[in-house]
Design a protein around this motif. Structure first.
Motif, short mmCIF file in Angstrom:
data_model
loop_
_atom_site.label_atom_id
_atom_site.label_comp_id
_atom_site.label_asym_id
_atom_site.label_seq_id
_atom_site.Cartn_x
_atom_site.Cartn_y
_atom_site.Cartn_z
N ARG A 255 -46.50 -0.59 13.88
CA ARG A 255 -46.18 0.74 13.38
C ARG A 255 -46.64 0.91 11.94
N LEU A 256 -46.83 2.17 11.54
CA LEU A 256 -47.22 2.48 10.17
C LEU A 256 -46.00 2.40 9.27
N ILE A 257 -46.18 1.87 8.06
CA ILE A 257 -45.05 1.66 7.17
C ILE A 257 -45.37 2.03 5.72
N SER A 258 -44.32 2.27 4.96
CA SER A 258 -44.39 2.29 3.49
C SER A 258 -43.55 1.11 3.02
N VAL A 259 -43.95 0.50 1.92
CA VAL A 259 -43.26 -0.70 1.43
C VAL A 259 -43.09 -0.61 -0.08
N GLY A 260 -41.88 -0.86 -0.55
CA GLY A 260 -41.65 -0.84 -1.98
C GLY A 260 -40.32 -1.45 -2.35
N LEU A 261 -40.11 -1.61 -3.65
CA LEU A 261 -38.85 -2.14 -4.18
C LEU A 261 -38.06 -0.99 -4.81
N HIS A 262 -37.06 -0.52 -4.08
CA HIS A 262 -36.22 0.61 -4.48
C HIS A 262 -35.39 0.21 -5.70
N PRO A 263 -35.18 1.14 -6.65
CA PRO A 263 -34.39 0.77 -7.83
C PRO A 263 -32.97 0.30 -7.50
N TRP A 264 -32.40 0.76 -6.39
CA TRP A 264 -31.07 0.29 -6.00
C TRP A 264 -31.08 -1.20 -5.66
N HIS A 265 -32.23 -1.71 -5.22
CA HIS A 265 -32.29 -3.07 -4.69
C HIS A 265 -33.00 -4.06 -5.61
N VAL A 266 -33.18 -3.66 -6.87
CA VAL A 266 -33.78 -4.57 -7.84
C VAL A 266 -32.72 -5.55 -8.30
N GLY A 267 -32.87 -6.82 -7.90
CA GLY A 267 -31.90 -7.84 -8.26
C GLY A 267 -32.54 -8.97 -9.02
N THR A 268 -31.87 -10.09 -9.05
CA THR A 268 -32.39 -11.24 -9.80
C THR A 268 -33.67 -11.79 -9.19
N ASP A 269 -33.91 -11.46 -7.91
CA ASP A 269 -35.11 -11.94 -7.23
C ASP A 269 -36.25 -10.93 -7.28
N TRP A 270 -36.22 -10.01 -8.25
CA TRP A 270 -37.19 -8.91 -8.25
C TRP A 270 -38.63 -9.39 -8.36
N GLU A 271 -38.87 -10.47 -9.08
CA GLU A 271 -40.25 -10.96 -9.18
C GLU A 271 -40.74 -11.48 -7.83
N GLU A 272 -39.87 -12.14 -7.09
CA GLU A 272 -40.24 -12.61 -5.76
C GLU A 272 -40.46 -11.43 -4.81
N GLN A 273 -39.63 -10.41 -4.94
CA GLN A 273 -39.81 -9.20 -4.13
C GLN A 273 -41.16 -8.54 -4.42
N LEU A 274 -41.53 -8.49 -5.69
CA LEU A 274 -42.82 -7.90 -6.04
C LEU A 274 -43.97 -8.78 -5.55
N ARG A 275 -43.77 -10.09 -5.55
CA ARG A 275 -44.81 -10.97 -5.02
C ARG A 275 -45.03 -10.69 -3.54
#
Length: 208
Positions: free
Chosen positions: A19-39
């Motif tokens: 399926r087609l998707i959009s992917v991102g890091l929502h400001p609500w979900h920015v936690g201590t693992d944000w760098e890993e999420q961005l990776r």
């Protein structure tokens, strides 16, 4: 009908569907693992089925440190430029900061404001800066009226209404046929035929 499902980076990595998707890091979900999420986001962003980057953005009502929100948002702007995919934006009570970033970054890819419900004065300001506005079940009628069809997007987000009903409501307010709306709206999504396009639906089968 074309539906674009919104997933987090971790969800996108494990999603085995086509399926087609959009992917991102929502400001609500920015936690201590944000760098890993961005990776992880960087790992999936270039895939063909990823149509947009986001939700990304700024939210002064959430608990995430605002300076950190800005750092993460800027990184996602840079990624959207790198992969040349539109950026879908969540913004709450941070319009001056968003506008300032837009003027500074001068992005080449489209930016679309997700679930826009703001007043026409704000809509005019954003449209003058070249942003797209996405409307769902609830919207400010006057803001919708002044939004050109070529800058207009449609979404269900978390609404239970089908996108076809939302299209009909929007077409009625705009004073155009559904066929004309279909032919001109959602044009930031390239290479798609004129049909019902839901640019932002949350996956009801997983936690988001």
């Amino acid at each position: 009908m074309i539906t674009i499902y919104n997933l987090s980076p971790a969800e996108a990595l494990t999603d085995q569907s086509e399926r087609l998707i959009s992917v991102g890091l929502h400001p609500w979900h920015v936690g201590t693992d944000w760098e890993e999420q961005l990776r992880m986001l960087g790992e999936v962003a270039g895939k063909k089925r990823v149509m947009l980057i986001g939700e990304a953005g700024l939210d002064k009502l959430c608990k995430t440190d605002f300076a950190l929100q800005q750092t993460v948002f800027l990184r996602q702007i840079e990624l959207s430029e790198e992969v040349q995919k539109p950026l879908i934006i969540h913004c709450v009570k941070a319009w001056p900061e968003l506008i300032g970033i837009r003027k500074k970054m001068l992005p080449s890819v489209p930016w679309v404001i997700h679930g826009f419900r703001g007043k026409p004065e704000l809509a005019s300001q954003l449209l003058e800066l070249g942003l797209y506005l996405s409307f769902g079940e609830k919207f400010n009628v006057d803001s919708l009226r002044i939004t050109p069809l070529e800058k207009l997007c449609t979404e269900t987000d978390e609404s239970r209404l089908p996108i076809e009903e939302i299209y009909c409501k929007i077409a009625e307010v705009k004073g155009v046929s559904v066929e004309e709306l279909l032919s001109q709206a959602n044009r930031l999504i390239a290479n798609m035929d004129s049909q019902f396009i839901d640019i932002h639906m949350h996956d009801k089968t997983i936690a988001v």
